[in-house]
Design an enzyme around this catalytic site. Structure first.
Site, short mmCIF file in Angstrom:
data_model
loop_
_atom_site.label_atom_id
_atom_site.label_comp_id
_atom_site.label_asym_id
_atom_site.label_seq_id
_atom_site.Cartn_x
_atom_site.Cartn_y
_atom_site.Cartn_z
CG HIS A 190 -2.23 -0.73 0.94
ND1 HIS A 190 -2.86 -0.72 -0.28
CD2 HIS A 190 -3.00 -1.51 1.75
CE1 HIS A 190 -3.97 -1.45 -0.21
NE2 HIS A 190 -4.07 -1.94 1.00
CD GLU A 433 -3.91 -19.41 -15.39
OE1 GLU A 433 -3.35 -18.93 -14.39
OE2 GLU A 433 -4.99 -20.03 -15.34
CG ASP A 457 0.59 -19.53 -13.33
OD1 ASP A 457 1.64 -19.52 -12.67
OD2 ASP A 457 -0.54 -19.56 -12.81
CB CYS A 504 -4.99 -10.83 -17.36
SG CYS A 504 -5.09 -12.62 -17.19
#
Length: 579
Positions: A190, A433, A457, A504
């Site tokens: 964060h 993947e 992956d 992605c």
């Protein structure tokens, strides 16, 4: 002296160093007389209330200074302090073991930190910092002390610390802190996320930066490449001052692209969307100009707790993302990708010799149909509130795909019988993947609406190299010719069936990869929100027909290095955008 770390927030900071001293206080266990236990439990609960009040103030100040998205971090921290699984356990520990509040709080915090820190996902590992932050605030309240300011400097400094909490980061004054470096942390912490929002250059994970540098040393912090130069010569300082000026000019120019379409110089439009891990991340996606969500990782709903999230809880989370982005924006929700090295203690999964090749993701969900159908119901219901698309992870055969779709059909029939609304035309796709899926992509494309290539992956499975293992990291290379050829196979298979293909994995936001992926025909690029604008600017300078030629040449090259050299040589705009 040169220090290396992780580039967490782009930009350059030049100035004197200031070392934030670490104060470690050993928390001792004190046994309490029976008559004092309830008073001690009440003392802990009062400290929690004080901490929540402080966080509410920080949240309001952050919203005013940075915007509602950044303030949501502290809304999350307030929710953590309201969580019975966290604070409730600490209070119960005081009562059950008759111990002091400080010890109980510290012990429960450490237990949760250990759980999150051991997870494979970098995003989930970084959530351990949230528990440390709120716990530190409660412990400070228990001690009767108040926090210290990090802005009491006569001139702008480069701050060095072992770690900075989100609370610390949010209260930094950009005119007093030119940049910061921490010994620990990653890009998804964060504090790193907030540094990017506040446009404060940051390098994290330096390991010993706060010990190697002394207060007063002149440093150059390069948040774009993750390096720190200590006491450089005048020529080096001048060089970086010029880089700093160019960087600031470029950043201002990029902001003009926030609401523009993602279109190439010759008029070809693609979709730039964002990867998110929770509803709060959707604000960051929207604020950075993303055109939707290409990957909603739903694992966070299941982690850090001791029971499964209900259908209603999941539904509300998915709808919250749709509402943040707007009903027309695509939201691709990946079904549960858990198991193997992503552990849920309450799921009681067996220990495996090879978790990456084991009982995980769709394999687990097809076995635990009750668990899977609860999520499918939530996703289907959410589809009535936005442009929701569903995506299965880790599909390796057409048998698995059909089994998943059968359960989806059953779930739709149940909702129909109950009169519950959902989008009957909701798109259903799958991640690529596993090399096996890429090889039979022509068959799979007939039974899905889209593909999304998960390169993180796909690379490790193709190269048989664990991406978490530093000893074989040189093999986990997305530009490897074998990986590029698999990507082409997937895109071509999708297009042959009139379907779209997205990506992605981290590769989608890599500026060096964008020209190649555009040339290969990729339709959708999903990335971290902070990468969207730079990719959009790069796309605006590319000619798609020229990139097709580049891709054809790349497919005939023999090494990852040759492919990268070709791209950088042919597309000088990449260098301009990474100075």
């Amino acid at each position: 002296m040169l220090l290396k770390g992780i580039a967490a927030a782009s930009g350059y900071a030049i100035g004197p160093a200031f070392i934030m001293e670490e104060h470690h206080t050993e928390i001792e266990r004190r046994e309490l007389p029976a008559g004092e236990v309830e008073a001690e439990a009440a003392r802990l609960q009062a400290a929690v209330q004080q901490a929540m009040a402080e966080l509410e103030q920080i949240k309001e100040k952050t919203a005013a200074k940075l915007g509602e998205h950044e303030a949501e971090i502290f809304a999350t921290h307030i929710l953590v302090l309201q969580d019975e699984e966290f604070i409730g356990q600490a209070v119960q520990k005081v009562r059950d073991e008759s111990v002091n509040a400080e010890f109980a709080m510290s012990e429960v915090t450490q237990m949760l930190v250990d759980i999150f820190s051991s997870m494979d996902s970098e995003y989930m590992r970084e959530r351990a910092a949230d528990f440390r932050d709120v716990s530190k605030r409660v412990l400070t309240a228990l001690s009767g002390q108040s926090g210290t300011s990090l802005n009491d400097f006569e001139e702008a400094v480069v701050l060095f610390a072992h770690d900075l909490t989100p609370s610390d980061t949010a209260q930094l004054d950009r005119s007093k802190v030119a940049g910061f470096a921490t010994n620990i942390g990653g890009r998804t912490s964060h504090s790193a996320i907030m540094a990017r929002s506040m446009e404060i250059p940051a390098v994290v994970g330096t390991q010993n930066g706060s010990e190697a540098v002394k207060t007063g040393d002149i440093v150059i912090l390069d948040g774009s490449s993750g390096i720190i130069l200590v006491n450089p010569d005048e020529d080096t300082i001048k060089t970086y001052q010029e880089k700093q000026a160019k960087y600031m000019k470029r950043q201002e120019a990029m902001k003009l692209y926030k609401d523009k379409p993602s279109i190439t110089a010759d008029g070809h439009e693609v979709e730039l969307v964002s990867n998110i891990g929770n509803p709060q991340d959707a604000l960051g996606a929207r604020n950075n100009g993303a055109e939707g969500v290409g990957l909603y990782r739903t694992e966070f709903l299941y982690m850090g707790r001791d029971n499964f999230p209900s259908e209603e809880e999941q539904f509300n989370s998915y709808v919250a993302v749709c509402e943040t982005l707007g009903a027309e924006k695509p939201v691709v929700i990946r079904t549960l990708d858990i198991g193997g090295d992503k552990e849920l203690p309450y799921l009681e999964l067996p220990k495996e010799m090879n978790p990456f090749l084991g009982y995980r993701a769709i394999r687990l969900c097809l076995d635990r149909k009750d668990l899977f159908k609860t999520q499918l119901r939530a996703i289907l219901r959410a589809s009535a509130h936005g442009n929701v698309k569903l995506m299965y992870p880790m599909i390796s055969s057409i048998v698995e795909l059909r089994a998943a779709n059968e359960l989806l059909a059953e779930t739709k029939a149940e909702l129909d019988a109950e009169g519950i609304a959902y989008n009957k035309e909701m798109e259903v796709g799958m991640m690529i993947e596993v090399p096996a899926a890429a090889i039979i992509a022509d068959q799979l494309a007939k039974e899905v609406d889209f593909f999304s290539i998960g390169t993180n992956d796909l690379v490790q499975y193709t190269m048989a190299a664990d991406r978490m293992n530093e000893n074989v990291s040189h093999l986990t290379q997305p530009f490897n010719p074998a990986v590029i050829r698999l990507i082409k196979m997937v895109i071509d298979a999708a297009h042959k069936e009139g379907k779209w293909a997205g990506m992605c994995g981290e590769m989608a936001g890599n500026l060096k990869a964008v020209p190649l992926l555009l040339g290969l025909g990729l339709d959708e690029f999903s990335m971290s929100a902070s990468s969207v604008l730079s990719v959009r600017v790069l796309l605006s300078r590319l000619n798609r027909e020229e990139m097709k030629q580049l891709a054809e040449e790349a497919l005939n090259l023999e090494t990852a290095e040759e492919i990268q050299y070709l791209i950088v040589d042919r597309v000088p705009a990449i260098q301009e955008l990474t100075i």
